[in-house]
Design a protein around this motif. Structure first.
Motif, PDB file in Angstrom:
ATOM      1  N   ARG A  49       0.686  -1.330  -0.081  1.00 57.54           N
ATOM      2  CA  ARG A  49      -0.007   0.007  -0.159  1.00 57.54           C
ATOM      3  C   ARG A  49       0.783   1.084  -0.095  1.00 57.54           C
ATOM      4  N   THR A  50       2.208   1.178  -0.044  1.00 55.60           N
ATOM      5  CA  THR A  50       3.004   2.346  -0.068  1.00 55.60           C
ATOM      6  C   THR A  50       3.237   2.917  -1.385  1.00 55.60           C
ATOM      7  N   SER A  51       3.990   4.120  -1.387  1.00 50.63           N
ATOM      8  CA  SER A  51       4.201   4.907  -2.823  1.00 50.63           C
ATOM      9  C   SER A  51       5.312   4.098  -3.362  1.00 50.63           C
ATOM     10  N   GLU A  52       6.176   3.390  -2.900  1.00 48.87           N
ATOM     11  CA  GLU A  52       7.022   2.482  -3.605  1.00 48.87           C
ATOM     12  C   GLU A  52       6.430   1.409  -4.349  1.00 48.87           C
ATOM     13  N   ALA A  53       5.394   0.835  -3.757  1.00 47.14           N
ATOM     14  CA  ALA A  53       4.415  -0.277  -4.592  1.00 47.14           C
ATOM     15  C   ALA A  53       3.752   0.689  -5.937  1.00 47.14           C
TER      16      ALA A  53
END
Length: 77
Positions: A49-53
């Motif tokens: 759910r992160t911005s990296e994903a």
């Protein structure tokens, strides 16, 4: 149609380069070796759910679009 695809490919290529350069590195370096990695942190459990994903998904989508446009341009010529 060919000019449109060339322009679209240039735009997708530039955005793809920018998205790749914004992504953080995948290695933890020496701190991951000493502390045992980030296996128990809140971040590692919610990594999807992160911005990296989001950046990884965007990279994959843009790369697929770039490849499809390359193939389509090859058939049009």
């Amino acid at each position: 149609m060919h000019i449109f695809l060339v322009i679209l490919q240039l735009i997708i290529g530039a955005v793809l380069i920018a998205v790749i350069l914004v992504q953080p590195g995948k290695t933890n370096g020496l701190s991951g070796l000493i502390s045992g990695g980030a296996g128990e942190s809140f971040y590692s459990r919610n990594k999807s759910r992160t911005s990296e994903a989001m950046l990884v998904r965007t990279t994959v989508i843009l790369a697929i679009l770039f490849a499809i446009i390359c193939v389509v341009q090859n058939f049009i010529k």
